[in-house]
Design a protein around this motif. Structure first.
Motif, mmCIF file in Angstrom:
data_model
loop_
_atom_site.group_PDB
_atom_site.id
_atom_site.type_symbol
_atom_site.label_atom_id
_atom_site.label_comp_id
_atom_site.label_asym_id
_atom_site.label_seq_id
_atom_site.Cartn_x
_atom_site.Cartn_y
_atom_site.Cartn_z
ATOM 1 N N ASN A 90 0.830 -1.213 0.000
ATOM 2 C CA ASN A 90 0.000 0.000 0.000
ATOM 3 C C ASN A 90 0.865 1.265 0.000
ATOM 4 O O ASN A 90 1.095 1.884 1.035
ATOM 5 C CB ASN A 90 -0.940 0.005 1.214
ATOM 6 C CG ASN A 90 -2.012 -1.064 1.093
ATOM 7 O OD1 ASN A 90 -2.610 -1.215 0.039
ATOM 8 N ND2 ASN A 90 -2.237 -1.798 2.164
ATOM 9 N N VAL A 91 1.319 1.627 -1.168
ATOM 10 C CA VAL A 91 2.191 2.795 -1.327
ATOM 11 C C VAL A 91 1.355 4.070 -1.333
ATOM 12 O O VAL A 91 0.302 4.134 -1.967
ATOM 13 C CB VAL A 91 2.985 2.676 -2.642
ATOM 14 C CG1 VAL A 91 3.754 3.945 -2.939
ATOM 15 C CG2 VAL A 91 3.928 1.481 -2.585
ATOM 16 N N THR A 92 1.816 5.107 -0.622
ATOM 17 C CA THR A 92 1.142 6.409 -0.651
ATOM 18 C C THR A 92 1.777 7.346 -1.669
ATOM 19 O O THR A 92 1.111 8.240 -2.194
ATOM 20 C CB THR A 92 1.168 7.082 0.733
ATOM 21 O OG1 THR A 92 2.533 7.196 1.171
ATOM 22 C CG2 THR A 92 0.389 6.263 1.743
ATOM 23 N N ASP A 93 3.064 7.159 -1.960
ATOM 24 C CA ASP A 93 3.727 8.009 -2.942
ATOM 25 C C ASP A 93 5.042 7.358 -3.364
ATOM 26 O O ASP A 93 5.587 6.507 -2.650
ATOM 27 C CB ASP A 93 4.000 9.402 -2.367
ATOM 28 C CG ASP A 93 4.268 10.437 -3.448
ATOM 29 O OD1 ASP A 93 4.106 10.111 -4.640
ATOM 30 O OD2 ASP A 93 4.635 11.576 -3.107
ATOM 31 N N ALA A 94 5.536 7.772 -4.521
ATOM 32 C CA ALA A 94 6.835 7.298 -5.009
ATOM 33 C C ALA A 94 7.415 8.366 -5.916
ATOM 34 O O ALA A 94 6.682 9.110 -6.577
ATOM 35 C CB ALA A 94 6.684 5.984 -5.770
ATOM 36 N N THR A 95 8.736 8.465 -5.932
ATOM 37 C CA THR A 95 9.402 9.455 -6.770
ATOM 38 C C THR A 95 10.811 8.991 -7.105
ATOM 39 O O THR A 95 11.313 8.021 -6.522
ATOM 40 C CB THR A 95 9.440 10.831 -6.058
ATOM 41 O OG1 THR A 95 9.909 11.817 -6.971
ATOM 42 C CG2 THR A 95 10.357 10.800 -4.844
ATOM 43 N N LEU A 96 11.441 9.684 -8.043
ATOM 44 C CA LEU A 96 12.827 9.402 -8.419
ATOM 45 C C LEU A 96 13.702 10.587 -8.061
ATOM 46 O O LEU A 96 13.317 11.741 -8.269
ATOM 47 C CB LEU A 96 12.932 9.145 -9.922
ATOM 48 C CG LEU A 96 12.648 7.733 -10.441
ATOM 49 C CD1 LEU A 96 12.724 7.739 -11.961
ATOM 50 C CD2 LEU A 96 13.628 6.722 -9.883
ATOM 51 N N SER A 97 14.890 10.306 -7.533
ATOM 52 C CA SER A 97 15.848 11.360 -7.238
ATOM 53 C C SER A 97 17.256 10.803 -7.343
ATOM 54 O O SER A 97 17.599 9.848 -6.643
ATOM 55 C CB SER A 97 15.603 11.937 -5.834
ATOM 56 O OG SER A 97 16.556 12.936 -5.532
ATOM 57 N N HIS A 98 18.043 11.381 -8.266
ATOM 58 C CA HIS A 98 19.446 10.986 -8.468
ATOM 59 C C HIS A 98 19.606 9.471 -8.657
ATOM 60 O O HIS A 98 20.474 8.836 -8.070
ATOM 61 C CB HIS A 98 20.296 11.465 -7.297
ATOM 62 C CG HIS A 98 20.377 12.957 -7.203
ATOM 63 N ND1 HIS A 98 19.414 13.725 -6.577
ATOM 64 C CD2 HIS A 98 21.300 13.832 -7.678
ATOM 65 C CE1 HIS A 98 19.751 15.004 -6.665
ATOM 66 N NE2 HIS A 98 20.874 15.100 -7.330
ATOM 67 N N GLY A 99 18.722 8.911 -9.465
ATOM 68 C CA GLY A 99 18.815 7.492 -9.789
ATOM 69 C C GLY A 99 18.280 6.565 -8.717
ATOM 70 O O GLY A 99 18.437 5.340 -8.822
ATOM 71 N N ILE A 100 17.632 7.113 -7.698
ATOM 72 C CA ILE A 100 17.085 6.304 -6.610
ATOM 73 C C ILE A 100 15.556 6.356 -6.648
ATOM 74 O O ILE A 100 14.967 7.442 -6.707
ATOM 75 C CB ILE A 100 17.570 6.813 -5.226
ATOM 76 C CG1 ILE A 100 19.102 6.781 -5.154
ATOM 77 C CG2 ILE A 100 16.968 5.988 -4.105
ATOM 78 C CD1 ILE A 100 19.705 5.404 -5.257
ATOM 79 N N LEU A 101 14.917 5.202 -6.654
ATOM 80 C CA LEU A 101 13.465 5.119 -6.530
ATOM 81 C C LEU A 101 13.109 5.153 -5.052
ATOM 82 O O LEU A 101 13.533 4.302 -4.282
ATOM 83 C CB LEU A 101 12.947 3.829 -7.172
ATOM 84 C CG LEU A 101 11.457 3.545 -6.986
ATOM 85 C CD1 LEU A 101 10.597 4.608 -7.673
ATOM 86 C CD2 LEU A 101 11.100 2.141 -7.502
ATOM 87 N N ILE A 102 12.344 6.174 -4.661
ATOM 88 C CA ILE A 102 11.955 6.360 -3.261
ATOM 89 C C ILE A 102 10.476 6.025 -3.135
ATOM 90 O O ILE A 102 9.630 6.649 -3.791
ATOM 91 C CB ILE A 102 12.225 7.804 -2.795
ATOM 92 C CG1 ILE A 102 13.704 8.161 -3.020
ATOM 93 C CG2 ILE A 102 11.848 7.984 -1.334
ATOM 94 C CD1 ILE A 102 14.011 9.639 -2.818
ATOM 95 N N VAL A 103 10.163 5.041 -2.302
ATOM 96 C CA VAL A 103 8.782 4.587 -2.115
ATOM 97 C C VAL A 103 8.362 4.867 -0.677
ATOM 98 O O VAL A 103 9.088 4.532 0.260
ATOM 99 C CB VAL A 103 8.653 3.082 -2.433
ATOM 100 C CG1 VAL A 103 7.215 2.619 -2.263
ATOM 101 C CG2 VAL A 103 9.132 2.799 -3.852
ATOM 102 N N MET A 104 7.178 5.487 -0.505
ATOM 103 C CA MET A 104 6.716 5.900 0.821
ATOM 104 C C MET A 104 5.394 5.229 1.179
ATOM 105 O O MET A 104 4.570 4.946 0.294
ATOM 106 C CB MET A 104 6.566 7.424 0.871
ATOM 107 C CG MET A 104 7.893 8.160 0.866
ATOM 108 S SD MET A 104 7.756 9.863 0.310
ATOM 109 C CE MET A 104 7.914 9.677 -1.459
ATOM 110 N N TYR A 105 5.206 5.018 2.486
ATOM 111 C CA TYR A 105 4.021 4.338 2.996
ATOM 112 C C TYR A 105 3.350 5.185 4.080
ATOM 113 O O TYR A 105 3.995 6.011 4.730
ATOM 114 C CB TYR A 105 4.404 2.963 3.568
ATOM 115 C CG TYR A 105 5.022 2.033 2.554
ATOM 116 C CD1 TYR A 105 4.263 1.087 1.898
ATOM 117 C CD2 TYR A 105 6.385 2.116 2.245
ATOM 118 C CE1 TYR A 105 4.828 0.229 0.955
ATOM 119 C CE2 TYR A 105 6.958 1.274 1.301
ATOM 120 C CZ TYR A 105 6.175 0.325 0.668
ATOM 121 O OH TYR A 105 6.735 -0.514 -0.264
#
Length: 537
Positions: free
Chosen positions: A213-228
């Motif tokens: 159940n992901v609330t948001d996701a983004t890319l930054s400097h080649g890193i996939l950041i997934v938030m819950y």
């Protein structure tokens, strides 16, 4: 310890004219910016409100350009008075620009077309088109149709000026589907492109089966950041995901057959198929839990800042080493303040590895150093502190005599962000002039008054204070930009009314006459300097 001496503008200009800096273009640029900084901060320099305008749509600012009507109209703020650069044709609501990024030509790269060396606006429209628009004429130079299977809404830099990420709105499904308990397998999409020339890296789906159940996701400097929603933040390598899960390499403008349908990649109605579908849990790089998913990485060596994932810990910040999660010495930072708005903290954008911690009445600049006799551990210490200009309230804790003669001592404390006291609202960094800009607001009678202060980025010394002529309502949303010789204030009032106030640097005429007489006396002659040092085209 402060600066040794104030630079002399006339001396620097004459040295430049004689070619002292001709061997290194970078030295010339730094010298020019040093001259401009001296002019900005000198006592006789004023910032005059040269233009004020209002709009029913959001107002945006980027590098000397003010955008109105969802980026349809562009006004240059560099001239003595703002002037319109272009106005694109009117369009329907479904075709309006929803988000945009300013692309500027990177140094040292050979580009295919002469027009590519000029600034462009990368724009995302409401009907899923990605445009590259000339920043000076408004002409559409390139366009890409993204897809019809989702609604793309947000633009961000993955790698600044090199790679962009286009994020879709989160797929929550219809009301009927949610009531029936039908789960949406794909939560959102991320389309990733190299810019100039545009080339597709891929479109990645974030699905519930793999990530939960992901609330948001983004890319930054080649890193996939997934938030819950639980506060959990997980980091993955986007390159590793691409190498492992890309189904097919796609090239813009090339013919493609996908799922029984043929078309041209990036053209309507075919668009771009989702070609990165994760079928197994990718390798996890890092995981941390933080209140409201607040998570930042920076410093030298790498450290991160979080707030412990408990509501009562709001306003408490932990600074930890990324390599082993160990807490830095003095790494728990808590500003002892009682205020309605919480303080905030972030890594200094000047790449010095320092940290800026902002509260209602003070700005702390912290530095990260090795612990003495233990190079493996680091400690946090104060570099300097900027304090609000406040007077102690004389009415606090004064005894009160009742009608019967009884003495009662009344104890009360004002909030640290009480509107009648000077309170810090915005802190920013002007990288070219190496100045910290701080907006301070005080409620005077029925209205608030603000001033913008310039502080030395190295020592924190106050160098200049600029009063803003317009009133400042603390209940409104505000943005303030300081860009070389320009100050711009954007305010959002109720009922979506936006106001823009433009200030430009002017010098006191009396001081200019004194300077001219002094230069003539010393027989110093030099060409007129364009302090802005930037080209509208």
């Amino acid at each position: 310890m402060g600066p040794t001496r104030k630079p002399n503008v006339c001396r620097q200009l004459s040295r430049r004219a004689l070619g002292f800096f001709s061997r290194d273009a970078g030295v010339v640029q730094r010298t020019n910016l040093g001259i401009l900084r001296a002019l900005v901060c000198q006592e006789s320099t004023k910032f005059k409100n040269v233009w004020t305008t209002h709009s029913k749509s959001p107002i945006a600012y980027e590098r000397g350009r003010i955008y109105f009507d969802n980026y349809r109209c562009c006004v240059s703020s560099i001239a003595s008075e703002p002037r319109k650069l272009y106005e694109m044709p009117k369009c329907s609501k479904s075709e309006k620009i929803e988000d945009a990024l300013l692309w500027e030509c990177p140094v040292g790269e050979i580009l295919p077309n002469p027009s590519d060396y000029k600034s462009s606006l990368i724009a995302l429209t409401a009907h899923n088109w990605l445009f590259r628009i000339s920043a000076t004429t408004g002409k559409v130079l390139e366009k890409i149709y993204l897809a019809s299977y989702c609604k793309f809404r947000y633009l961000s830099w993955d790698t600044p000026q090199e790679v962009i990420a286009v994020k879709s709105a989160q797929n929550k499904g219809s009301v009927l589907a949610r009531q029936a308990g039908i789960q949406q397998p794909v939560l959102l999409y991320l389309a990733v492109f190299h810019v100039l020339p545009f080339s597709l890296i891929g479109i990645l789906e974030i699905n519930k089966k793999i990530f939960g159940n992901v609330t948001d996701a983004t890319l930054s400097h080649g890193i996939l950041i997934v938030m819950y929603s639980s506060g959990l933040v997980r980091l993955y390598s986007f390159q590793a995901i691409t190498e492992q899960f890309m189904q097919q390499k796609l090239d813009l403008g090339c013919a493609c057959r996908w799922g029984g349908t043929a078309g041209t990649v990036g053209e309507a109605p075919f668009g771009i198929p989702c070609n990165i579908k994760i079928t197994d849990t990718p390798p996890l790089l890092f995981e941390v839990s933080s209140l409201e998913n607040a998570f930042q990485i920076g410093g030298h060596p790498w450290h991160y800042i979080i707030t412990p994932n408990k509501k009562k810990q709001k306003g408490v910040f932990h600074i930890c080493a990324l390599k082993d999660n160990s807490l830095a010495k003095n790494g728990i930072q808590e500003m002892e303040c009682c205020s309605l708005e919480s303080d905030w903290i972030y890594f200094h954008p000047d790449a010095s590895g320092r940290i800026i911690h902002v509260g209602p009445n003070q700005v702390k600049v912290l530095k990260l150093n090795e612990v003495e006799n233990n190079s493996a551990q680091h400690q946090i210490s104060e570099d300097f502190v900027i304090l609000a200009n406040r007077e102690k309230n004389k009415n606090e804790n004064l005894p009160i005599v009742t009608a019967s003669g009884r003495v009662v001592k009344k104890n009360f404390n004002l909030l640290d962000d009480d509107p009648e006291q000077e309170t810090f609202k915005i802190v920013d960094y002007e990288d070219e002039l190496d100045l910290l800009s701080v907006v301070a607001v005080t409620q005077i009678d029925a209205e608030g008054k603000a001033h913008l202060d310039f502080h030395c980025n190295e020592y924190g010394t106050l160098l200049k204070s600029i009063p803003l002529v317009e009133s400042w309502d603390v209940t409104y949303s505000h943005e303030v930009y300081f860009d070389r010789d320009l100050v711009l204030h954007i305010e959002q009032k109720p009922s979506r009314v936006f106001s823009c106030y433009v200030y430009q640097m002017v010098c006191d005429p009396a001081d200019e006459e004194t300077t001219n007489r002094s230069c003539e006396k010393d027989s110093i002659h030099f060409e007129t300097l364009d302090c802005r040092g930037r080209d509208e085209t």
